[in-house]
Each structure stands twice: as C-alpha cells, then as structure tokens.
Design a protein around this motif. Structure first.
Motif, PDB file in Angstrom:
ATOM      1  N   ILE A 196      38.126  45.173  25.836  1.00 18.13           N
ATOM      2  CA  ILE A 196      37.932  43.915  26.784  1.00 18.13           C
ATOM      3  C   ILE A 196      36.575  44.205  27.412  1.00 18.13           C
ATOM      4  N   PRO A 197      35.986  45.542  27.855  1.00 19.82           N
ATOM      5  CA  PRO A 197      34.710  45.754  28.470  1.00 19.82           C
ATOM      6  C   PRO A 197      33.340  45.404  27.569  1.00 19.82           C
ATOM      7  N   PHE A 198      33.781  45.561  26.243  1.00 21.80           N
ATOM      8  CA  PHE A 198      32.687  45.340  25.263  1.00 21.80           C
ATOM      9  C   PHE A 198      32.305  43.679  25.377  1.00 21.80           C
ATOM     10  N   VAL A 202      29.162  41.575  26.783  1.00 28.66           N
ATOM     11  CA  VAL A 202      28.230  40.768  26.054  1.00 28.66           C
ATOM     12  C   VAL A 202      27.994  39.563  26.495  1.00 28.66           C
ATOM     13  N   SER A 203      29.334  38.822  26.929  1.00 30.24           N
ATOM     14  CA  SER A 203      29.133  37.838  27.329  1.00 30.24           C
ATOM     15  C   SER A 203      28.413  37.576  28.774  1.00 30.24           C
ATOM     16  N   ALA A 204      28.367  38.479  29.530  1.00 28.98           N
ATOM     17  CA  ALA A 204      27.782  38.757  30.860  1.00 28.98           C
ATOM     18  C   ALA A 204      26.160  38.525  30.297  1.00 28.98           C
ATOM     19  N   LEU A 258      35.615  35.470  28.519  1.00 31.97           N
ATOM     20  CA  LEU A 258      35.982  34.535  29.482  1.00 31.97           C
ATOM     21  C   LEU A 258      35.640  35.445  30.873  1.00 31.97           C
ATOM     22  N   GLY A 259      36.074  36.534  30.998  1.00 30.99           N
ATOM     23  CA  GLY A 259      35.845  37.262  32.098  1.00 30.99           C
ATOM     24  C   GLY A 259      34.597  37.513  32.407  1.00 30.99           C
ATOM     25  N   GLY A 260      33.652  37.687  31.656  1.00 32.49           N
ATOM     26  CA  GLY A 260      31.951  38.051  31.753  1.00 32.49           C
ATOM     27  C   GLY A 260      31.468  36.648  32.146  1.00 32.49           C
ATOM     28  N   ILE A 261      31.773  35.602  31.768  1.00 35.23           N
ATOM     29  CA  ILE A 261      31.130  34.324  32.162  1.00 35.23           C
ATOM     30  C   ILE A 261      31.571  33.859  33.598  1.00 35.23           C
TER      31      ILE A 261
END
Length: 309
Positions: A196-198, A202-204, A258-261
């Motif tokens: 999950i954090p990876f 990445v997306s952020a 999705l969370g990072g975005i």
C-alpha cells in the motif's frame, strides 16, 4: 483462480494482534525521539495527553455501551500516538485530547472493538480537529514546507534538512529518514503491508513530477512533495491500517495508487496545507468498493477461462 486476500486483525489470534499493535507503538515512539530533542519534553506531554484521552474515552465508551473493558487493548494507544505525531510542537494540550476523544467515541466505540471500524479512528479525530481548529493545527514558529508549497512558493528548507526533521511541521512527520526506518521495521515484522505505501508513494511521485506546484524541475518537485507535510507518515502509519484498507492483494495496490493521487489533488485544490486525514477517510470509504470490484473482475475472468476450457 483463487482470489488472494489478506487476513484482517479481527480474524487473527489475540496474540498476533497484540504483537502488531506493540510493534506499531514502538515505531511511533521512535518518531518522537528527534522532536523531543528539538522541542523539549512538551512533545512527550502531547503524546501522553493524547494517549490518555483515547484510553479514558475507550473506558467511558465501553461503560456506556455495556461492553467489557479490555485493559490490554492497545488500539486506542496507537490512535493516540498517531494523533500526537500529527500535532504541531506548540499545540495546546486540549487539541490532541479533543481529537482523541472524538476518534474513539465517534469512529471506534459505535462500531465495536478492534477489527470492525470502517474508518481509521485517528484520521477521523485529526479531520475533526483540522475542520474546527485549523489555526491551531497548522500553527508553527516558522512557515512549514507544506505551507510554502500550498502558496506556490519554493520552501526555504533544503531536502537534507527535511530528511532529519529540521523543518516546521507536525512533530512526528518531518524526519523522513526516521519514518522510512520505522516503516522498514513494520514491514519486516509484518505489522504493516508494504504494498500500500509503495504504490501510494509511486503515484504521488509521478503526479508531483507531471504536475509540479512550483516552477522547478520534475525531480525537485518530487523531492519537495515527498519530504514535506505528512505524506510519508500517512503512507506508512495511516494508509496501512489493516482494518480499514482493502483485504484483497490487488485491491491494496489499487488503494495505494488511488490514495496517492487523491492526496496530491487535495494538496493542490484543498483548503488546508495538509490533507492526509481527509485522504485516509475518503479511501476508507472506497475500500469496500475496491475489494468488491476486484473480486467481481477476478470472478469474471475465472468464469471466462472455465468457458474456454
């Protein structure tokens, strides 16, 4: 094809849940070492008040709900430590207390014991405090890197200072290297899911490179976004909550992406300089939908292969 899922804490043995909570508490306590050196014992007092508020609210809530009080329950302590880590160093003691009481009485007690909460209690408490007292939540002795980026300015701090917590920000979120070390500890101990954090980071990072908020090269934008605010802390300590995250492996990866975005969008278009708690709550709400979509897609693929055979 078998759909791969992760076992939630309420399906684990009491011993394994207790071990996971102890590891989380140890990692959170380690985050307070450098802030205590920088700001003094007031940091430890903030943490003590926050944890005490959560524990007292837990006891009061169990008494009202006529449920057994489990003194060995460590989840309220973890909630209190997460809330303390997200407080500014000069926060009044009533602020983490208010966040902790709301976290337990509004986001934990009504849904039962550990393993049944649909929303991360700490995120709920922090969102409550941010919505009602934003001035206190973001009051620092100097402008924080997150506030500078929010204003479209290049932070005065250099990335090396942001690695060691030498910048303004929540007490437990500014030392990126310490957070990374704590995250590695949790991943090795299997107290948190590394996927999950990876994918969150990445997306952020990709979003920061493609859509920088300040006029700097993409890589510089990524460095400032990754090291400012509570992004790293959110990725390691809040998004990985196994109760509120998806239970499917593929769902966890999508949850992180999705969370990072969402966090980067809220940084750009949101009201506050830090929106980690709101991001976590939004993703908590989406977690069952993500799991449902993943399970449906995998089941449909399985039926398609069976027809071909």
């Amino acid at each position: 094809m078998m759909i791969r899922t992760k076992t939630a804490p309420f399906l684990r043995t009491e011993e394994s849940v207790g071990s996971m909570m102890r590891d989380m508490l140890l990692a959170l306590a380690a985050l307070l070492i450098l802030p205590t050196v920088h700001y003094g014992v007031s940091v430890l007092k903030l943490a003590a008040v926050s944890v005490a508020a959560c524990m007292l609210a837990e006891i009061a809530g169990c008494l009202v709900a006529k449920r057994e009080i489990n003194i060995s329950e460590l989840s309220p302590m973890v909630t209190g430590m997460v809330i303390a880590a997200m407080m500014p160093p000069g926060a009044p003691y009533w602020l983490p207390a208010a966040a902790g009481v709301f976290a337990v009485l509004a986001a934990r007690i009504p849904f039962g014991s550990t393993g049944h909460t649909p929303f991360n209690p700490a995120a709920a408490g922090l969102a409550f405090a941010t919505a009602f007292w934003p001035g206190e939540m973001f009051r620092y002795a100097q402008q924080s890197p997150a506030a500078a980026l929010k204003a479209g300015l290049k932070p005065e701090a250099v990335p090396s200072e942001m690695l060691w917590g030498l910048t303004a920000g929540p007490v437990g979120t500014t030392a990126a290297l310490v957070i990374a070390a704590c995250g590695l500890f949790l991943f090795v101990r299997r107290a948190a899911n590394w996927q999950i954090p990876f994918w969150f980071l990445v997306s952020a990072a990709v979003f920061a490179a493609l859509f920088p908020r300040i006029l700097v090269p993409p890589f510089t934008s990524v460095k400032y976004e990754m090291l400012s605010g509570s992004l790293l802390f959110c990725a390691v300590f809040m998004m990985t909550d196994p109760v509120t995250a998806p239970r499917t492996v593929s769902g966890g990866a999508l949850y992180g992406l999705l969370g990072g975005i969402v966090l980067m969008l809220m940084r750009r278009f949101g009201v506050y300089e830090q929106s980690a708690s709101f991001t976590v709550l939004l993703m908590n709400a989406a977690a069952p939908l993500i799991d449902g979509a993943v399970c449906s897609l995998q089941a449909e693929r399985r039926r398609g292969r069976e027809k071909e055979e």
